[in-house]
Design a protein around this motif. Structure first.
Motif, PDB file in Angstrom:
ATOM      1  N   GLN A 246       0.812  -1.205   0.000  1.00 30.70           N
ATOM      2  CA  GLN A 246       0.000   0.000   0.000  1.00 30.70           C
ATOM      3  C   GLN A 246       0.847   1.256   0.000  1.00 30.70           C
ATOM      4  OE1 GLN A 246      -1.672  -0.170   4.275  1.00 30.70           O
ATOM      5  NE2 GLN A 246      -1.352   2.001   3.818  1.00 30.70           N
ATOM      6  N   ALA A 247       0.222   2.364  -0.379  1.00 26.03           N
ATOM      7  CA  ALA A 247       0.842   3.685  -0.308  1.00 26.03           C
ATOM      8  C   ALA A 247       0.608   4.278   1.071  1.00 26.03           C
ATOM      9  CB  ALA A 247       0.236   4.589  -1.378  1.00 26.03           C
ATOM     10  N   ASP A 248       1.392   5.293   1.409  1.00 20.13           N
ATOM     11  CA  ASP A 248       1.195   5.998   2.676  1.00 20.13           C
ATOM     12  C   ASP A 248       0.035   6.989   2.549  1.00 20.13           C
ATOM     13  OD1 ASP A 248       2.157   8.275   1.348  1.00 20.13           O
ATOM     14  OD2 ASP A 248       4.115   8.228   2.327  1.00 20.13           O
ATOM     15  N   ALA A 249      -0.166   7.799   3.558  1.00 20.97           N
ATOM     16  CA  ALA A 249      -1.294   8.736   3.564  1.00 20.97           C
ATOM     17  C   ALA A 249      -1.184   9.798   2.468  1.00 20.97           C
ATOM     18  CB  ALA A 249      -1.407   9.403   4.937  1.00 20.97           C
ATOM     19  N   ASP A 250       0.035  10.000   1.925  1.00 17.37           N
ATOM     20  CA  ASP A 250       0.244  10.972   0.845  1.00 17.37           C
ATOM     21  C   ASP A 250       0.211  10.325  -0.536  1.00 17.37           C
ATOM     22  OD1 ASP A 250       0.599  13.049   2.710  1.00 17.37           O
ATOM     23  OD2 ASP A 250       2.733  12.562   2.925  1.00 17.37           O
ATOM     24  N   GLY A 251      -0.010   9.025  -0.597  1.00 18.46           N
ATOM     25  CA  GLY A 251      -0.060   8.330  -1.878  1.00 18.46           C
ATOM     26  C   GLY A 251       1.296   7.913  -2.411  1.00 18.46           C
ATOM     27  N   ASN A 252       2.278   7.751  -1.526  1.00 20.06           N
ATOM     28  CA  ASN A 252       3.629   7.328  -1.932  1.00 20.06           C
ATOM     29  C   ASN A 252       3.963   5.985  -1.298  1.00 20.06           C
ATOM     30  OD1 ASN A 252       4.218   9.746  -3.403  1.00 20.06           O
ATOM     31  ND2 ASN A 252       4.470  10.765  -1.440  1.00 20.06           N
ATOM     32  N   TYR A 253       4.720   5.170  -2.042  1.00 20.91           N
ATOM     33  CA  TYR A 253       5.109   3.851  -1.558  1.00 20.91           C
ATOM     34  C   TYR A 253       6.456   3.916  -0.846  1.00 20.91           C
ATOM     35  CZ  TYR A 253       1.270   1.672  -4.006  1.00 20.91           C
ATOM     36  OH  TYR A 253       0.028   1.301  -4.406  1.00 20.91           O
ATOM     37  N   ALA A 254       6.671   3.036   0.108  1.00 20.20           N
ATOM     38  CA  ALA A 254       7.928   2.977   0.860  1.00 20.20           C
ATOM     39  C   ALA A 254       9.064   2.574  -0.066  1.00 20.20           C
ATOM     40  CB  ALA A 254       7.812   1.985   2.013  1.00 20.20           C
ATOM     41  N   GLY A 255      10.089   3.391  -0.144  1.00 17.63           N
ATOM     42  CA  GLY A 255      11.246   3.053  -0.968  1.00 17.63           C
ATOM     43  C   GLY A 255      10.953   3.017  -2.444  1.00 17.63           C
ATOM     44  N   ASN A 256       9.690   3.063  -2.789  1.00 23.44           N
ATOM     45  CA  ASN A 256       9.209   3.021  -4.162  1.00 23.44           C
ATOM     46  C   ASN A 256       9.876   1.918  -4.971  1.00 23.44           C
ATOM     47  OD1 ASN A 256       7.378   3.832  -5.947  1.00 23.44           O
ATOM     48  ND2 ASN A 256       8.488   5.603  -6.697  1.00 23.44           N
ATOM     49  N   SER A 257       9.924   0.716  -4.368  1.00 19.39           N
ATOM     50  CA  SER A 257      10.593  -0.402  -5.038  1.00 19.39           C
ATOM     51  C   SER A 257       9.642  -1.517  -5.426  1.00 19.39           C
ATOM     52  CB  SER A 257      11.657  -0.963  -4.096  1.00 19.39           C
ATOM     53  OG  SER A 257      11.041  -1.424  -2.908  1.00 19.39           O
ATOM     54  N   ALA A 258       8.349  -1.245  -5.391  1.00 18.44           N
ATOM     55  CA  ALA A 258       7.392  -2.325  -5.610  1.00 18.44           C
ATOM     56  C   ALA A 258       6.884  -2.434  -7.038  1.00 18.44           C
ATOM     57  CB  ALA A 258       6.221  -2.160  -4.652  1.00 18.44           C
ATOM     58  N   GLY A 259       7.458  -1.700  -7.968  1.00 16.63           N
ATOM     59  CA  GLY A 259       7.089  -1.875  -9.361  1.00 16.63           C
ATOM     60  C   GLY A 259       5.908  -1.027  -9.796  1.00 16.63           C
ATOM     61  N   ALA A 260       5.327  -1.388 -10.949  1.00 11.10           N
ATOM     62  CA  ALA A 260       4.298  -0.554 -11.565  1.00 11.10           C
ATOM     63  C   ALA A 260       3.069  -0.368 -10.697  1.00 11.10           C
ATOM     64  CB  ALA A 260       3.897  -1.157 -12.913  1.00 11.10           C
ATOM     65  N   GLU A 261       2.564  -1.454 -10.104  1.00  9.70           N
ATOM     66  CA  GLU A 261       1.388  -1.336  -9.242  1.00  9.70           C
ATOM     67  C   GLU A 261       1.667  -0.387  -8.097  1.00  9.70           C
ATOM     68  OE1 GLU A 261      -1.938  -1.563  -6.830  1.00  9.70           O
ATOM     69  OE2 GLU A 261      -1.764  -2.066  -8.933  1.00  9.70           O
ATOM     70  N   ALA A 262       2.906  -0.380  -7.631  1.00  4.02           N
ATOM     71  CA  ALA A 262       3.265   0.419  -6.475  1.00  4.02           C
ATOM     72  C   ALA A 262       3.831   1.777  -6.858  1.00  4.02           C
ATOM     73  CB  ALA A 262       4.245  -0.344  -5.607  1.00  4.02           C
ATOM     74  N   GLY A 263       3.499   2.288  -8.007  1.00  4.78           N
ATOM     75  CA  GLY A 263       3.821   3.661  -8.353  1.00  4.78           C
ATOM     76  C   GLY A 263       5.269   3.933  -8.696  1.00  4.78           C
ATOM     77  N   ALA A 264       5.877   3.097  -9.524  1.00  6.48           N
ATOM     78  CA  ALA A 264       7.253   3.332  -9.932  1.00  6.48           C
ATOM     79  C   ALA A 264       7.361   4.715 -10.558  1.00  6.48           C
ATOM     80  CB  ALA A 264       7.694   2.257 -10.918  1.00  6.48           C
ATOM     81  N   GLY A 265       8.408   5.445 -10.194  1.00  4.46           N
ATOM     82  CA  GLY A 265       8.599   6.785 -10.731  1.00  4.46           C
ATOM     83  C   GLY A 265       8.019   7.875  -9.857  1.00  4.46           C
ATOM     84  N   GLN A 266       7.292   7.511  -8.828  1.00  7.26           N
ATOM     85  CA  GLN A 266       6.741   8.490  -7.888  1.00  7.26           C
ATOM     86  C   GLN A 266       7.711   8.672  -6.735  1.00  7.26           C
ATOM     87  OE1 GLN A 266       2.509   6.393  -8.229  1.00  7.26           O
ATOM     88  NE2 GLN A 266       2.622   7.937  -6.637  1.00  7.26           N
ATOM     89  N   PRO A 267       7.562   9.752  -5.972  1.00 11.21           N
ATOM     90  CA  PRO A 267       8.439   9.931  -4.810  1.00 11.21           C
ATOM     91  C   PRO A 267       8.228   8.815  -3.799  1.00 11.21           C
ATOM     92  CG  PRO A 267       7.105  11.903  -5.247  1.00 11.21           C
ATOM     93  CD  PRO A 267       6.602  10.822  -6.141  1.00 11.21           C
ATOM     94  N   ALA A 268       9.300   8.490  -3.084  1.00 11.73           N
ATOM     95  CA  ALA A 268       9.199   7.492  -2.020  1.00 11.73           C
ATOM     96  C   ALA A 268       8.582   8.126  -0.784  1.00 11.73           C
ATOM     97  CB  ALA A 268      10.580   6.933  -1.694  1.00 11.73           C
ATOM     98  N   SER A 269       7.968   7.306   0.049  1.00 14.62           N
ATOM     99  CA  SER A 269       7.355   7.798   1.281  1.00 14.62           C
ATOM    100  C   SER A 269       8.390   8.461   2.173  1.00 14.62           C
ATOM    101  CB  SER A 269       6.707   6.643   2.047  1.00 14.62           C
ATOM    102  OG  SER A 269       6.224   7.091   3.292  1.00 14.62           O
ATOM    103  N   ALA A 270       8.008   9.608   2.720  1.00 16.32           N
ATOM    104  CA  ALA A 270       8.881  10.323   3.651  1.00 16.32           C
ATOM    105  C   ALA A 270       8.457  10.077   5.090  1.00 16.32           C
ATOM    106  CB  ALA A 270       8.842  11.816   3.336  1.00 16.32           C
ATOM    107  N   HIS A 271       7.454   9.224   5.301  1.00 14.49           N
ATOM    108  CA  HIS A 271       6.939   8.991   6.646  1.00 14.49           C
ATOM    109  C   HIS A 271       7.800   7.989   7.405  1.00 14.49           C
ATOM    110  CE1 HIS A 271       3.227  11.283   6.240  1.00 14.49           C
ATOM    111  NE2 HIS A 271       3.169  10.831   4.999  1.00 14.49           N
ATOM    112  N   ALA A 272       8.233   8.375   8.585  1.00 17.34           N
ATOM    113  CA  ALA A 272       9.044   7.498   9.433  1.00 17.34           C
ATOM    114  C   ALA A 272       8.237   6.261   9.817  1.00 17.34           C
ATOM    115  CB  ALA A 272       9.475   8.242  10.692  1.00 17.34           C
ATOM    116  N   GLY A 273       8.873   5.120   9.769  1.00 19.18           N
ATOM    117  CA  GLY A 273       8.238   3.882  10.207  1.00 19.18           C
ATOM    118  C   GLY A 273       7.235   3.295   9.235  1.00 19.18           C
TER     119      GLY A 273
END
Length: 198
Positions: free
Chosen positions: A60-87
């Motif tokens: 899943q994405a975080d509350a801002d719509g970004n994925y952790a580390g953004n390493s999950a591929g196309a479904e996980a929003g490749a090319g988008q900013p990585a989550s900045a939320h701690a934890g």
């Protein structure tokens, strides 16, 4: 020496070998910003019986719509900013128990870009591995009355009479949702969950 091809195997009695270290039911740490929620449910087979040896994964994405580390591929929003939320982990995996039950704790995901720069409704990607499946199954969890449900391209591609299988139902506890996964419909039973061809 003659080599023979190994037979194709379904997920079987050795499901946990090599996967135990990835089992986690907490997708977001206590300090992660966002609305705290829990998701629980059961996995059912075509006879309506609980599947007691399935493995359920959430992305899943975080509350801002970004994925952790953004390493999950196309479904996980490749090319988008990585989550900045701690934890914020954004990934969870757990086996079902002896009643087919699973449970995760996380935060409500935010909206994220979809095809044609259209925003998708908040959702969580789900992957199911189980006995008898030669290939894993993929679906999504949407939330009732969430912003963007009416415009979400994937949700609206599903026939209206089957859309409910993708929408988690609120439980009695605040922030708790029920989402059952039905691998195959049975006569007079629950409708099969909509699975995606990915």
């Amino acid at each position: 020496m003659s080599l023979q091809m190994s037979s194709s195997q379904t997920i079987g009695p050795y499901l946990h070998i090599g996967t135990d270290w990835l089992i986690t039911t907490e997708l977001a740490g206590a300090d992660t910003a966002g609305e705290r929620i829990s998701i629980e449910g059961r996995v059912y087979d075509g006879n309506g019986a609980p599947v007691t040896d399935a493995l359920v994964e959430l992305w899943q994405a975080d509350a801002d719509g970004n994925y952790a580390g953004n390493s999950a591929g196309a479904e996980a929003g490749a090319g988008q900013p990585a989550s900045a939320h701690a934890g914020f982990r954004g990934f969870g995996r757990t086996p079902t128990d002896s009643t087919g039950h699973f449970r995760f704790s996380t935060i409500m995901p935010g909206r994220l870009p979809g095809p044609g720069d259209m925003l998708q409704a908040p959702h969580i990607a789900v992957t199911v591995f189980a006995r008898g499946l030669l290939k894993h199954l993929v679906t999504r969890i949407y939330f009732p009355d969430a912003a963007g449900n009416a415009e979400d391209p994937l949700l609206n591609a599903v026939p209206a009479d089957r859309r409910g299988t993708l929408i988690a139902q609120p439980s009695s506890a605040k922030g708790s949702y029920q989402f059952d996964i039905v691998l195959q419909a049975s006569p007079g039973g629950r409708p099969e969950t909509v699975f995606l061809d990915v």
